[in-house]
Scaffold this motif. Structure first.
Motif, PDB file in Angstrom:
ATOM      1  N   ALA A  46     -40.612  13.685 -26.114  1.00  0.00           N
ATOM      2  CA  ALA A  46     -41.989  13.393 -26.532  1.00  0.00           C
ATOM      3  C   ALA A  46     -42.929  14.546 -26.195  1.00  0.00           C
ATOM      4  CB  ALA A  46     -42.480  12.105 -25.874  1.00  0.00           C
ATOM      5  N   SER A  66     -44.624  12.624 -31.015  1.00  0.00           N
ATOM      6  CA  SER A  66     -45.218  11.750 -30.002  1.00  0.00           C
ATOM      7  C   SER A  66     -45.471  10.365 -30.565  1.00  0.00           C
ATOM      8  CB  SER A  66     -46.546  12.334 -29.501  1.00  0.00           C
ATOM      9  OG  SER A  66     -46.375  13.638 -29.056  1.00  0.00           O
ATOM     10  N   TYR A  70     -43.483   6.968 -29.518  1.00  0.00           N
ATOM     11  CA  TYR A  70     -44.302   5.892 -28.956  1.00  0.00           C
ATOM     12  C   TYR A  70     -44.101   4.596 -29.741  1.00  0.00           C
ATOM     13  CZ  TYR A  70     -48.280   3.236 -27.282  1.00  0.00           C
ATOM     14  OH  TYR A  70     -49.070   2.258 -26.750  1.00  0.00           O
ATOM     15  N   LYS A  74     -41.774   2.218 -27.351  1.00  0.00           N
ATOM     16  CA  LYS A  74     -42.763   1.772 -26.366  1.00  0.00           C
ATOM     17  C   LYS A  74     -42.381   0.464 -25.680  1.00  0.00           C
ATOM     18  CE  LYS A  74     -45.657  -0.683 -29.613  1.00  0.00           C
ATOM     19  NZ  LYS A  74     -46.950  -0.842 -30.168  1.00  0.00           N
ATOM     20  N   ARG A  81     -42.551   4.954 -22.454  1.00  0.00           N
ATOM     21  CA  ARG A  81     -43.855   4.563 -22.994  1.00  0.00           C
ATOM     22  C   ARG A  81     -44.967   5.408 -22.362  1.00  0.00           C
ATOM     23  NH1 ARG A  81     -46.129  -0.685 -24.874  1.00  0.00           N
ATOM     24  NH2 ARG A  81     -48.369  -0.415 -24.771  1.00  0.00           N
ATOM     25  N   HIS A  83     -44.791   8.408 -20.923  1.00  0.00           N
ATOM     26  CA  HIS A  83     -44.757   9.825 -21.324  1.00  0.00           C
ATOM     27  C   HIS A  83     -45.117  10.003 -22.798  1.00  0.00           C
ATOM     28  CE1 HIS A  83     -43.637  12.282 -17.896  1.00  0.00           C
ATOM     29  NE2 HIS A  83     -43.030  11.196 -17.435  1.00  0.00           N
ATOM     30  N   ALA A  84     -44.699   9.097 -23.653  1.00  0.00           N
ATOM     31  CA  ALA A  84     -45.080   9.199 -25.066  1.00  0.00           C
ATOM     32  C   ALA A  84     -46.577   8.974 -25.225  1.00  0.00           C
ATOM     33  CB  ALA A  84     -44.297   8.198 -25.895  1.00  0.00           C
ATOM     34  N   ALA A  85     -47.145   8.042 -24.463  1.00  0.00           N
ATOM     35  CA  ALA A  85     -48.600   7.813 -24.513  1.00  0.00           C
ATOM     36  C   ALA A  85     -49.347   9.033 -23.988  1.00  0.00           C
ATOM     37  CB  ALA A  85     -48.965   6.565 -23.710  1.00  0.00           C
ATOM     38  N   SER A  87     -48.302  12.092 -24.095  1.00  0.00           N
ATOM     39  CA  SER A  87     -48.163  13.115 -25.125  1.00  0.00           C
ATOM     40  C   SER A  87     -49.143  12.864 -26.272  1.00  0.00           C
ATOM     41  CB  SER A  87     -46.729  13.132 -25.642  1.00  0.00           C
ATOM     42  OG  SER A  87     -46.560  14.120 -26.610  1.00  0.00           O
ATOM     43  N   LEU A  88     -49.279  11.612 -26.669  1.00  0.00           N
ATOM     44  CA  LEU A  88     -50.260  11.279 -27.715  1.00  0.00           C
ATOM     45  C   LEU A  88     -51.680  11.575 -27.259  1.00  0.00           C
ATOM     46  CD1 LEU A  88     -49.071   7.963 -29.377  1.00  0.00           C
ATOM     47  CD2 LEU A  88     -49.624  10.098 -30.506  1.00  0.00           C
ATOM     48  N   VAL A 147     -54.631   6.319 -25.262  1.00  0.00           N
ATOM     49  CA  VAL A 147     -53.486   5.469 -25.609  1.00  0.00           C
ATOM     50  C   VAL A 147     -52.809   5.134 -24.301  1.00  0.00           C
ATOM     51  CG1 VAL A 147     -51.285   5.363 -26.826  1.00  0.00           C
ATOM     52  CG2 VAL A 147     -53.184   6.642 -27.810  1.00  0.00           C
TER      53      VAL A 147
END
Length: 148
Positions: A46, A66, A70, A74, A81, A83-85, A87-88, A147
């Motif tokens: 991500a 990302s 997510y 997620k 979740r 780390h993807a959030a 990244s977003l 996010v």
């Protein structure tokens, strides 16, 4: 004769209200939890993919990985979740700053700020990828939680 409503029979279920009770998904159809290694790898991806795509696409395609990670993962693990959030969130702030830099190109300062924003976002994503790979929870610097 009385037309008053009668009490339900003893042992009978409560009257139907028209809304069905939610049933758990059948086995194999719900989100399956991930192993810690899978979560670390996806958390790292991500951040790595946007770090590569930001400089290659001048900041326009970094959010795609990302967002996909997510949306798909997620519900399968809190680590991926988070780390993807994160990244977003970096991508959203980067997009806002790139729009401001584009507007500032009228007065020529935007030609300096645009690459600086891309470099800073790339460095933040590399830091996030290293933290995710080592299994550390991390919040990126200078980034609000939009996010979660």
């Amino acid at each position: 004769m009385s037309t008053a409503p009668q009490d339900p029979q003893p042992g009978a279920d409560a009257p139907q209200s028209g809304t069905p009770t939610p049933q758990p998904p059948p086995p194999g159809f719900g989100p399956t939890p991930m192993s810690p290694t899978e979560e670390r790898n996806l958390g790292m991806v991500a951040h790595v993919v946007p770090a590569v795509l930001l400089p290659l696409s001048a900041g326009t395609l970094g959010f795609v990985a990302s967002l996909v990670i997510y949306l798909i993962y997620k519900d399968r693990g809190p680590f991926v979740r988070a780390h993807a959030a994160n990244s977003l969130n970096v991508q959203i702030v980067t997009a806002i700053l790139l729009v401001i830099s584009t507007a500032l190109m009228i007065v020529l300062i935007g030609f300096l700020t645009y690459p600086v924003v891309i470099i800073a976002a790339t460095v933040i994503h590399i830091m996030g990828a290293m933290k995710a790979n080592s299994g550390e929870w991390w919040t990126p610097p200078l980034t609000p939680r939009l996010v979660s």
